[in-house]
Design a protein around this motif. Structure first.
Motif, PDB file in Angstrom:
ATOM      1  N   LEU A 172       0.824  -1.209   0.000  1.00 53.22           N
ATOM      2  CA  LEU A 172       0.000   0.000   0.000  1.00 53.22           C
ATOM      3  C   LEU A 172       0.859   1.262   0.000  1.00 53.22           C
ATOM      4  N   GLN A 173       1.915   1.249   0.803  1.00 56.29           N
ATOM      5  CA  GLN A 173       2.796   2.405   0.897  1.00 56.29           C
ATOM      6  C   GLN A 173       3.513   2.693  -0.416  1.00 56.29           C
ATOM      7  N   ARG A 174       3.677   1.668  -1.231  1.00 61.48           N
ATOM      8  CA  ARG A 174       4.331   1.822  -2.537  1.00 61.48           C
ATOM      9  C   ARG A 174       3.339   2.065  -3.658  1.00 61.48           C
ATOM     10  N   GLY A 175       2.087   2.308  -3.287  1.00 57.67           N
ATOM     11  CA  GLY A 175       1.071   2.611  -4.287  1.00 57.67           C
ATOM     12  C   GLY A 175       0.380   1.409  -4.879  1.00 57.67           C
ATOM     13  N   GLY A 176       0.581   0.239  -4.282  1.00 54.27           N
ATOM     14  CA  GLY A 176      -0.041  -0.982  -4.780  1.00 54.27           C
ATOM     15  C   GLY A 176      -1.476  -1.120  -4.326  1.00 54.27           C
ATOM     16  N   VAL A 177      -2.110  -2.208  -4.778  1.00 51.79           N
ATOM     17  CA  VAL A 177      -3.521  -2.462  -4.483  1.00 51.79           C
ATOM     18  C   VAL A 177      -3.653  -3.551  -3.429  1.00 51.79           C
ATOM     19  N   ASP A 178      -4.543  -3.335  -2.462  1.00 52.39           N
ATOM     20  CA  ASP A 178      -4.935  -4.374  -1.522  1.00 52.39           C
ATOM     21  C   ASP A 178      -6.402  -4.668  -1.803  1.00 52.39           C
ATOM     22  N   HIS A 179      -6.710  -5.925  -2.089  1.00 49.97           N
ATOM     23  CA  HIS A 179      -8.055  -6.259  -2.544  1.00 49.97           C
ATOM     24  C   HIS A 179      -9.114  -6.094  -1.453  1.00 49.97           C
TER      25      HIS A 179
END
Length: 266
Positions: free
Chosen positions: A81-88
């Motif tokens: 999340l901190q790196r801009g990714g997605v958590d479903h």
């Protein structure tokens, strides 16, 4: 049956603390008397032992199997999340501000931590755990664990852990009283590689998730109910979600049941 005891060479204060914890959880307290945990497990016929130590509580489930509070896979999800990714799960909850979130199967607390981290504005996070000893350990971690990042520590502190079965809790709630309700029941087909549950298998509440449970949860929810399962689970065939979220190659999926939009095949 679960019993409560202390570590070897425990202080008088630690023994008193363990007795108080046992009384609070309505569990029997047994003196350690320099006995090994396997020996105590055999003598008292205990399925597991809650051990109160100076470093925090531990749940002993068998020789070489001890559970203490840890962030588990939540740490990797936080980094994503901190790196801009997605958590479903965060995607399933949505971006709309929350006023309340109920995790009916909080377990180790990882999923609730993610939601709390993404929604710091929410004043009411409740996590239910049907195993009192595990609820105590998770609550202890939420109250005492300090992360190097203040936002993560604050997310933990927002979680209120309650030792109660979700069937009982939902029956006591008003309709339309909680924004989002979440379930992570025991999978129909287990993910055997899940390291966070090593030592806990066979020691968790394994009641089946039913259509009646989903109907009651939808009555209590203001917006939606989210259920985590395997993508191919029979649950998602008989109780079809409004949306099914998860990565293309993910071993798990999140079924989103929007208020008033559930489609039933039962």
């Amino acid at each position: 049956m679960t019993i409560v005891t202390v570590s070897q060479k425990a202080t008088v204060e630690e023994c008193r603390e363990a007795e108080a914890v046992a009384k609070c959880l309505a569990l029997p307290y047994e003196e350690r008397r320099e006995r090994s945990l396997p020996t105590m497990q055999k003598i008292y016929g205990a399925d597991d032992i809650l051990v109160i130590t100076k470093k925090g509580p531990q749940l002993y489930t068998g020789e070489g199997k001890e559970h203490t509070f840890h962030l588990s896979m939540a740490q990797l999800r936080l980094l994503r999340l901190q790196r801009g990714g997605v958590d479903h799960l965060a995607e399933a909850v949505g971006d709309e501000p929350l006023e309340s979130f109920l995790d009916c199967t909080v377990g180790l607390g990882a999923d609730s931590l993610i939601v709390s981290y993404v929604h710091p504005e929410c004043p009411r996070y409740i996590g239910l755990e049907g195993v009192p000893a595990l609820a105590y350990i998770t609550n202890y971690g939420c109250r005492h664990f300090t992360h190097k990042e203040h936002a993560v520590t604050a997310a933990l502190r927002r979680l209120q852990i309650v030792a109660m079965r979700y069937e009982q809790f939902l029956a006591q709630q008003w309709e339309n009283s909680i924004d989002v309700i979440y379930f992570d029941p025991m999978f129909e087909v287990p993910v055997k590689e899940s390291p966070q549950f090593t030592g806990l298998r066979g020691h968790l509440v394994e009641s089946g998730f039913t259509a009646d449970t989903l109907r009651r949860a939808l009555a209590v929810a203001r917006r939606k109910v989210i259920v985590k399962e395997r993508p191919f689970a029979q649950l998602f065939q008989t109780m079809r979600p409004t949306r099914l979220l998860g990565g293309k190659y993910s071993r798990v999926a999140y079924g989103v049941y929007e208020k008033g939009a559930t489609m039933w095949n039962d």
